[in-house]
Enzyme design. Structure first.
Site, mmCIF file in Angstrom:
data_model
loop_
_atom_site.group_PDB
_atom_site.id
_atom_site.type_symbol
_atom_site.label_atom_id
_atom_site.label_comp_id
_atom_site.label_asym_id
_atom_site.label_seq_id
_atom_site.Cartn_x
_atom_site.Cartn_y
_atom_site.Cartn_z
ATOM 1 N N HIS A 72 49.281 42.635 37.920
ATOM 2 C CA HIS A 72 49.581 41.466 38.741
ATOM 3 C C HIS A 72 48.650 40.316 38.379
ATOM 4 C CE1 HIS A 72 51.865 43.524 42.308
ATOM 5 N NE2 HIS A 72 52.356 43.818 41.117
ATOM 6 N N TYR A 201 50.602 38.236 51.257
ATOM 7 C CA TYR A 201 49.814 38.277 52.483
ATOM 8 C C TYR A 201 50.356 37.182 53.398
ATOM 9 C CZ TYR A 201 46.256 41.238 50.254
ATOM 10 O OH TYR A 201 45.591 42.268 49.646
ATOM 11 N N PRO A 293 41.587 47.510 55.064
ATOM 12 C CA PRO A 293 42.312 47.446 53.798
ATOM 13 C C PRO A 293 42.765 46.058 53.379
ATOM 14 C CG PRO A 293 43.703 48.341 55.542
ATOM 15 C CD PRO A 293 42.331 48.219 56.117
ATOM 16 N N TYR A 385 38.598 39.151 44.896
ATOM 17 C CA TYR A 385 39.744 40.051 44.911
ATOM 18 C C TYR A 385 39.833 40.865 43.627
ATOM 19 C CZ TYR A 385 44.341 41.606 46.532
ATOM 20 O OH TYR A 385 45.394 42.371 46.986
#
Length: 392
Positions: A72, A201, A293, A385
């Site tokens: 990704h 998200y 998470p 991230y």
């Protein structure tokens, strides 16, 4: 039984550590309380930082990952019915993340260990760690109906948050830091192709939602729900309707629906135990720390822990120096706290507050606007991230 490193737990942390030690010529034994079938099928996270992918390749455990892993280039943030893409390679100098289910990582590592690695004992329940502060700690365990002992030079506690390893650290020798969040996640697995190419998200009026995937044919999705939610209160149609509402945007996009094969509720908690070493007992992964998470850090922190630990054991094996082992807790905790901070901030930014605090809502939207309008803010999110550097 006698070994150099006794490893408790055959999750990704314990299995990867065993593999790295084996390739360095260090003998070890892995004790796992559950059956092989259980270990290979328990559902966990599947977002891998660049460093985690590198570690699996270094361990010779990435043949299937290299073929089946979904690379990704970023994530999508949704709020106020808008879509915003965060491009990782552009913001980080080329770093990406990869989707590859933790169950598949475990299968790969188990197969390698059973084929040519050190002993891996399933249904071997660790009962106690004795004399962890001595030169020869002993692990008492139950296997094949009888109690046995494993005498070690070192013990690696990789048995998760509810294992026995952390409990072997005297209360006076450690300190726990914890934060509980006032909401949980309802997670589902669905036999339907993902509705997106990258993770989404979303912050909606009714709360947070996440669209992820396990493969090109299986979707993994989550909804923010109140603590103590019963999955039985969420029939399939209600789940899909709520997901569609929270992902809704003013654009041509539709949420694909399909058969839901699993539902579960995950409480949200941050926890860090300091230090991560007591005598010759070293904690790794969830045995030492857990994060919500939202930031996708749990598995990746476990891998970074064992990379540090494996390198420390390799130095001891090569030169006799314990310096890297002495530094283990300090080095790992530096990264753990940064990941804890990032996970906390992502969680607070994206979840609706149960008390309906309008001030907090406006702050959340301001944070999201800052990230989507500022390259500097977006780069900070992307760097965290994809994974901060491992300082070893």
């Amino acid at each position: 039984m006698r070994t150099t490193v006794g490893i408790i737990g055959a999750g990704p942390a314990g299995l990867l550590l065993a593999r790295l030690l084996h390739r360095t010529g260090i003998d070890c034994v892995v004790l796992e309380a559950r059956t092989r079938e259980y270990v290979e099928h328990r559902q966990r996270a599947g977002m891998l930082e660049q460093g985690t992918v590198d570690a699996l390749r270094e361990a010779g455990a990435a043949d299937r990952l290299n073929v089946e892993g979904l690379v990704h280039q970023g994530i999508e943030l949704r709020f106020d019915r808008e879509r915003h893409h965060i491009d990782f390679p552009t913001l980080t100098g080329g770093r990406t993340v990869t989707i590859y289910a933790q169950t598949e990582i475990v299968k790969d590592l188990v197969a390698l260990q059973l084929a040519d690695g050190p002993p891996l004992l399933f249904e071997a329940e660790a009962l106690a760690i004795e004399k962890p502060d001595s030169d020869t700690p002993v692990v008492r365990f139950l296997h094949e109906g009888r109690e046995q002992t494993l005498t070690c030079d070192w013990v690696a506690g990789c048995d998760g948050f509810h294992g026995i390893s952390r409990e072997a650290v005297p209360a006076a020798a450690g300190r726990a830091h914890a934060h509980d969040y006032p909401y949980s996640w309802l997670g589902i697995l669905a036999d339907v192709a993902p509705s997106c190419e990258e993770l989404v998200y979303a912050r909606g009026e009714n709360g947070f939602a996440l669209h992820s995937m396990r493969s090109t044919r299986v979707s993994r999705l989550y909804l923010q729900v109140p603590n103590d939610t019963d999955p039985g209160d969420w029939p399939d149609d209600r789940v899909w309707d709520e997901l569609a509402a929270r992902f809704a945007v003013d654009a041509d996009w539709t949420l694909r629906r399909g058969p839901i094969t699993a539902k579960s509720v995950t409480p949200m908690r941050s926890y860090v135990h300091e230090p991560m070493r007591h005598g010759r007992l070293l904690l790794a992964g969830d045995a030492a720390h857990i994060v919500p998470p939202t930031g996708a850090k749990g598995l990746n922190l476990a891998v970074s822990d064992v990379r540090v630990l494996a390198r420390a054991f390799a130095e001891l094996h090569r030169s006799g120096s314990e310096q890297l082992l002495d530094d283990y807790s300090r080095v790992c905790l530096s990264r753990v706290w940064q990941a804890t901070r990032f996970s906390y901030e992502m969680t607070k930014m994206l979840h609706a507050q149960p008390d309906g605090d309008a001030f907090e809502t406006r702050l959340q939207l301001a944070r999201l606007r800052r990230i989507t309008a500022s390259r500097h803010a977006a780069a900070e999110l992307a760097a965290n991230y994809t994974g901060l550097p491992l300082m070893i």
